[in-house]
Scaffold this active site. Structure first.
Site, short mmCIF file in Angstrom:
data_model
loop_
_atom_site.label_atom_id
_atom_site.label_comp_id
_atom_site.label_asym_id
_atom_site.label_seq_id
_atom_site.Cartn_x
_atom_site.Cartn_y
_atom_site.Cartn_z
N GLN A 7 -8.10 -29.87 70.49
CA GLN A 7 -6.85 -30.04 71.33
C GLN A 7 -6.63 -30.82 72.62
O GLN A 7 -6.10 -31.91 72.53
CB GLN A 7 -5.88 -29.49 71.93
CG GLN A 7 -5.22 -28.61 70.48
CD GLN A 7 -6.52 -26.73 69.66
OE1 GLN A 7 -7.60 -27.30 70.18
NE2 GLN A 7 -5.73 -26.33 69.82
N ARG A 10 2.92 -26.38 68.58
CA ARG A 10 1.34 -25.76 69.19
C ARG A 10 1.77 -25.92 70.51
O ARG A 10 2.75 -27.09 71.73
CB ARG A 10 0.49 -25.57 68.43
CG ARG A 10 -0.62 -26.92 68.63
CD ARG A 10 -0.65 -28.30 69.28
NE ARG A 10 -1.28 -27.08 70.50
CZ ARG A 10 -1.03 -27.55 71.85
NH1 ARG A 10 -0.54 -28.91 72.09
NH2 ARG A 10 -1.97 -27.42 72.80
N GLY A 11 0.91 -24.75 71.30
CA GLY A 11 1.28 -24.66 72.71
C GLY A 11 1.99 -23.62 72.92
O GLY A 11 3.71 -23.63 73.03
N ALA A 12 1.56 -22.43 73.68
CA ALA A 12 2.53 -21.63 74.15
C ALA A 12 4.26 -21.89 74.20
O ALA A 12 4.49 -21.42 73.83
CB ALA A 12 1.99 -20.26 75.21
N ASP A 20 -1.41 -18.87 77.36
CA ASP A 20 -0.67 -18.12 76.09
C ASP A 20 -0.16 -16.32 76.18
O ASP A 20 0.73 -16.32 75.75
CB ASP A 20 -1.75 -18.44 74.77
CG ASP A 20 -1.98 -19.38 74.39
OD1 ASP A 20 -3.12 -20.02 74.90
OD2 ASP A 20 -1.05 -20.28 73.79
N ASN A 70 -6.14 -18.12 76.70
CA ASN A 70 -6.55 -19.13 76.82
C ASN A 70 -7.11 -19.32 76.01
O ASN A 70 -8.02 -18.60 75.67
CB ASN A 70 -6.23 -20.65 78.03
CG ASN A 70 -5.64 -21.36 78.03
OD1 ASN A 70 -4.57 -21.99 77.32
ND2 ASN A 70 -6.66 -22.53 78.32
N LYS A 71 -7.19 -20.94 74.97
CA LYS A 71 -7.93 -21.46 74.66
C LYS A 71 -9.35 -20.70 74.55
O LYS A 71 -9.98 -21.13 75.55
CB LYS A 71 -7.55 -23.15 73.95
CG LYS A 71 -8.55 -23.77 73.27
CD LYS A 71 -8.02 -23.60 72.02
CE LYS A 71 -7.04 -23.07 71.21
NZ LYS A 71 -6.33 -21.93 70.24
N ARG A 103 2.09 -16.03 64.75
CA ARG A 103 0.80 -16.64 65.88
C ARG A 103 0.76 -15.76 66.94
O ARG A 103 1.08 -15.59 67.53
CB ARG A 103 1.06 -18.18 66.71
CG ARG A 103 0.67 -19.23 65.35
CD ARG A 103 0.14 -20.65 66.04
NE ARG A 103 -1.05 -20.37 66.73
CZ ARG A 103 -1.78 -21.24 67.41
NH1 ARG A 103 -1.01 -22.21 68.06
NH2 ARG A 103 -2.40 -20.76 68.07
O1 MRU Z 1 -4.72 -22.57 69.89
P1 MRU Z 1 -2.99 -23.99 70.42
O2 MRU Z 1 -3.51 -24.65 70.17
O3 MRU Z 1 -1.49 -22.79 70.35
O4 MRU Z 1 -3.63 -23.35 71.97
C1 MRU Z 1 -2.66 -23.86 73.00
C2 MRU Z 1 -3.50 -22.93 74.44
O5 MRU Z 1 -4.34 -22.45 74.25
C3 MRU Z 1 -2.90 -24.08 75.94
O6 MRU Z 1 -3.61 -23.84 77.19
C4 MRU Z 1 -1.81 -23.03 76.03
O7 MRU Z 1 -0.48 -22.24 74.79
C5 MRU Z 1 -1.02 -23.37 77.38
S1 MRU Z 1 0.12 -24.51 76.63
C6 MRU Z 1 1.32 -25.23 78.17
#
Ligand code: MRU
Length: 351
Positions: free
Chosen positions: A206, A54-56, A247, A257-258, A97
């Site tokens: 997270q 996970r994470g963009a 994201d 973002n999250k 996603r």
């Molecule tokens: O749902 P996730 O855990 O994939 O969300 C991740 C985030 O929101 C991060 O802040 C974002 O992807 C940036 S990662 C460098």
């Protein structure tokens, strides 16, 4: 000249090894460090959807390898048929996603590689693997550049700063090093970090599980707070700046973002604390004019009502579980990219 980055325990969430992709299973951290070997594109799609990875940026890298694994298993020597089957694989990976644009960016780059590589299907496969590896290697360099550009814009009122971050925008969310946590890492390496405050980041935690784990691996001082403590910490003068990842960022500088990032930005503005978004240019979707156009993923309600095996809420309650929110450009002090930090309104110049 910045010192090189060589931590004792570097974290690499995606490793290409003996024809398989080895992922750190992020759903098991911090309790268990386990890896999962991914051998075909369907497994990769599932790993992205279930957030093993996970994470963009990490999602983008994983999808690129997913495209290669799919390409490897296509049973044809006919180029046109290969390309149309590859498009079907791309379509399945795109369904995983919806918010992180890096997923779509990486898939598009892989498709472009396939279309532009001359020669046989076997030659296309070779180029596809090389492109997936290139995307991964570039991301590591990009994150280090983001970290170092971030250093230049951090407040200078004090030598050692306390930075607040949300979710995990660290090594685990990228090829390594991280975006927001890349800035934290660069600050730590240069003696400019007092500590990082990590929001726990409900509902999937997270921050509590992953950001804190990453910091512990490198001895970076970290304090975990629950999300609803952030404004209080700002008021008490504990926070010098907020640094988060993204994201998807739109052409006007709005940043998804999250979930919870938006309220953090509002709190930061109320307390006159700078609010930075750190992200690679692959996270910028110049096709979208504003954040209103960003598709926001909604996830299963059990993420809210259940912790482990324990149900928190009574039956008969309704839930709403958006995984991301959009912070408007006017609340963002600067967007830190690999090409430098800019005011959100000037992002377009980096296109
Ligand atoms: O749902 P996730 O855990 O994939 O969300 C991740 C985030 O929101 C991060 O802040 C974002 O992807 C940036 S990662 C460098």
């Amino acid at each position: 000249m910045l010192r090189p980055y060589c931590p004792p325990n570097p974290v690499y969430p995606i490793i290409w090894q003996e024809d398989t992709v080895v992922l750190i299973d992020q759903t098991q951290l911090p309790g268990k460090y386990t890896t999962v070997a991914i051998t075909d594109y369907q497994e990769m799609a599932k790993a992205i959807k279930t957030m093993i990875v996970r994470g963009a940026p990490a999602i983008g890298i994983a999808a690129a390898y997913g495209m290669y694994l799919g390409a490897r298993d296509i049973q044809t020597t006919d180029r046109d048929s290969f390309l149309s089957q590859l498009e079907e694989i791309a379509q399945q990976l795109r369904q995983t996603r919806p918010t992180a644009v890096n997923l779509f960016w990486a898939i598009a780059r892989m498709l472009q590689t396939a279309k532009e590589t001359p020669g046989s299907v076997e030659q296309l496969r070779v180029s596809l693997l090389a492109t997936a590896q290139e995307i991964q290697a570039e991301d590591l360099q990009t994150c280090q550049a983001i970290g170092d550009h971030g250093l230049a814009v951090l407040p200078s009122h004090s030598q050692q700063l306390s930075l607040l971050t949300h979710c995990n925008a660290g090594a685990l969310a990228t090829a390594g090093y991280g975006t927001a946590l890349g800035v934290v890492r660069s600050a730590w390496r240069e003696g400019r970090l007092n500590r990082v405050y990590a929001d726990e980041t409900r509902p999937r935690l997270q921050g509590a599980k992953l950001t804190s784990w990453e910091c512990v691996q490198e001895g970076i001082p970290v304090t975990v707070i629950t999300d609803n403590m952030a404004a209080h910490c700002m008021k008490k003068g504990l926070i010098d700046a907020v640094v988060v990842g993204a994201d998807r960022i739109t052409a006007n500088g709005d940043a998804a973002n999250k979930i919870g990032t938006y309220s953090l930005a509002i709190a930061a503005q109320a307390h006159k604390i700078p609010f930075f978004v750190a992200a690679p240019l692959s996270t910028v979707d110049f096709k979208l004019a504003t954040g209103r156009e960003i598709p926001i993923e909604e996830r299963h309600s059990s993420e809210i009502y259940q912790v482990g095996e324990t149900r928190l809420c009574p039956e008969g309650v309704e839930f709403y579980n958006p995984a991301f929110d959009v912070t408007p450009a006017e609340l963002i002090t600067a967007i830190i990219t690999e090409k430098g930090a800019v005011a959100p309104g000037k992002l377009i110049r980096l296109k």
